[in-house]
Design a protein around this motif. Structure first.
Motif, PDB file in Angstrom:
ATOM      1  N   UNK A 145       0.846  -1.192   0.000  1.00 42.76           N
ATOM      2  CA  UNK A 145       0.000   0.000   0.000  1.00 42.76           C
ATOM      3  C   UNK A 145       0.878   1.238   0.000  1.00 42.76           C
ATOM      4  N   UNK A 146       0.536   2.201  -0.852  1.00 41.74           N
ATOM      5  CA  UNK A 146       1.334   3.420  -0.978  1.00 41.74           C
ATOM      6  C   UNK A 146       1.473   4.099   0.389  1.00 41.74           C
ATOM      7  N   UNK A 147       2.657   4.621   0.740  1.00 42.38           N
ATOM      8  CA  UNK A 147       2.811   5.316   2.031  1.00 42.38           C
ATOM      9  C   UNK A 147       2.087   6.659   2.028  1.00 42.38           C
ATOM     10  N   UNK A 148       1.424   6.954   3.141  1.00 41.42           N
ATOM     11  CA  UNK A 148       0.666   8.192   3.304  1.00 41.42           C
ATOM     12  C   UNK A 148       1.068   8.854   4.609  1.00 41.42           C
ATOM     13  N   UNK A 149       1.136  10.185   4.592  1.00 36.97           N
ATOM     14  CA  UNK A 149       1.632  10.942   5.735  1.00 36.97           C
ATOM     15  C   UNK A 149       0.710  12.116   6.051  1.00 36.97           C
ATOM     16  N   UNK A 150       0.579  12.420   7.343  1.00 28.68           N
ATOM     17  CA  UNK A 150      -0.023  13.688   7.755  1.00 28.68           C
ATOM     18  C   UNK A 150       1.017  14.775   7.518  1.00 28.68           C
ATOM     19  N   UNK A 151       0.724  15.720   6.667  1.00 26.03           N
ATOM     20  CA  UNK A 151       1.665  16.796   6.381  1.00 26.03           C
ATOM     21  C   UNK A 151       1.400  17.980   7.307  1.00 26.03           C
ATOM     22  N   UNK A 152       2.204  19.004   7.132  1.00 31.50           N
ATOM     23  CA  UNK A 152       1.984  20.234   7.875  1.00 31.50           C
ATOM     24  C   UNK A 152       1.162  21.245   7.103  1.00 31.50           C
ATOM     25  N   UNK A 153       0.625  20.852   5.954  1.00 30.27           N
ATOM     26  CA  UNK A 153      -0.160  21.763   5.118  1.00 30.27           C
ATOM     27  C   UNK A 153      -1.582  21.849   5.675  1.00 30.27           C
TER      28      UNK A 153
END
Length: 279
Positions: A145-153
């Protein structure tokens, strides 16, 4: 009976959805349903649906709205001839009071007469085009599964919905990044062009080896991390909203529609430029 990912790669979208509906396939959908739009999912009571629609309209990159059900009707007839949103996603996340309660493979027993279902375009849609152009995608090649991140945007809030943008990350050979940008830009229903590439700390991500969702991808020499806005963003907004009951897809497990990957979205869903691009 369980069906493997490999056996579904050449299946039609109807066959894929039937396998999912029967509970025979309950995993990620990256690389499946070639040529068709894949969609993220958010389901909530009608009392909060207008605010959520405003949230999507104000944040078109992570939330490209591609379909909305009628109140209480689980059939997503604008996205296909026979799409039952209660059964046709491999797995669902159930949120209660903004907290993830459990993950299930169908929501028939949870469906309410006041529910409204939202389908939001997914970046999985343009991945076949990237592969056809010879751009490698590690997560598809390794059945991850593609990696997903909580960004600071920050997203633009609407009613109780707010929070940081979630981004999906794909490592690209440095000399193919511009090509990947141009290809993905043609898919506005699937998040369009990236929001950032290069140093992840510029968008608030400190460790590429620790994604918030999905599987960590290796960082090869000569490769650059490229980040696309992600349809998991509404799950962060749902956590912030704290609704008594809300349902989403499990990240990576999408609805595969009958809509062409080249479908267009309404004009208000304009494709904002990625960071560093001149307007």
């Amino acid at each position: 009976m369980t069906i493997t990912y490999e056996s579904l790669k050449d299946s039609t979208v109807v066959s894929l959805r039937h396998a999912i509906r029967r509970g025979e396939y309950t995993s990620h959908t990256a690389g499946l349903g070639t040529g068709m739009l894949q969609a993220n999912l958010a389901i909530m009571p009608q009392s909060h649906a207008l605010d959520f629609m405003r949230f999507c309209q104000r944040n078109p990159k992570p939330c490209p709205l591609s379909g909305v059900s009628d109140t209480g009707n689980p059939m997503m007839f604008t996205l296909g001839a026979d799409i039952d949103i209660r059964t046709d996603v491999p797995s669902y996340n159930i949120y209660r009071d903004g907290v993830l309660d459990r993950t299930v493979t169908d929501i028939c027993d949870l469906w309410q007469d006041d529910f409204v279902a939202f389908a939001l375009g997914c970046s999985f849609t343009f991945e076949n085009a990237l592969q056809q152009a010879g751009i490698p995608l590690w997560h598809i090649e390794h059945n991850k599964t593609v990696p997903m991140f909580r960004s600071g945007i920050e997203t633009v809030p609407a009613g109780p919905f707010s929070g940081k943008m979630v981004v999906s990350m794909r490592m690209m050979p440095e000399d193919r990044v511009a090509h990947a940008v141009e290809i993905s830009r043609k898919y506005p229903l699937a998040h369009g062009a990236p929001v950032h590439f290069g140093d992840p700390t510029d968008i608030g991500i400190s460790d590429l080896n620790r994604p918030d969702w999905g599987d960590a991808a290796p960082v090869h020499e000569g490769h650059v991390p490229v980040f696309w806005a992600c349809g998991v963003t509404p799950q962060v907004a749902i956590e912030a909203a704290g609704l008594p009951l809300c349902i989403t897809h499990q990240p990576g497990n999408m609805l595969i529609t009958d809509v062409s990957e080249f479908a267009e979205i309404p004009n208000y869903q304009s494709n904002t430029v990625f960071r560093g691009e001149q307007q």
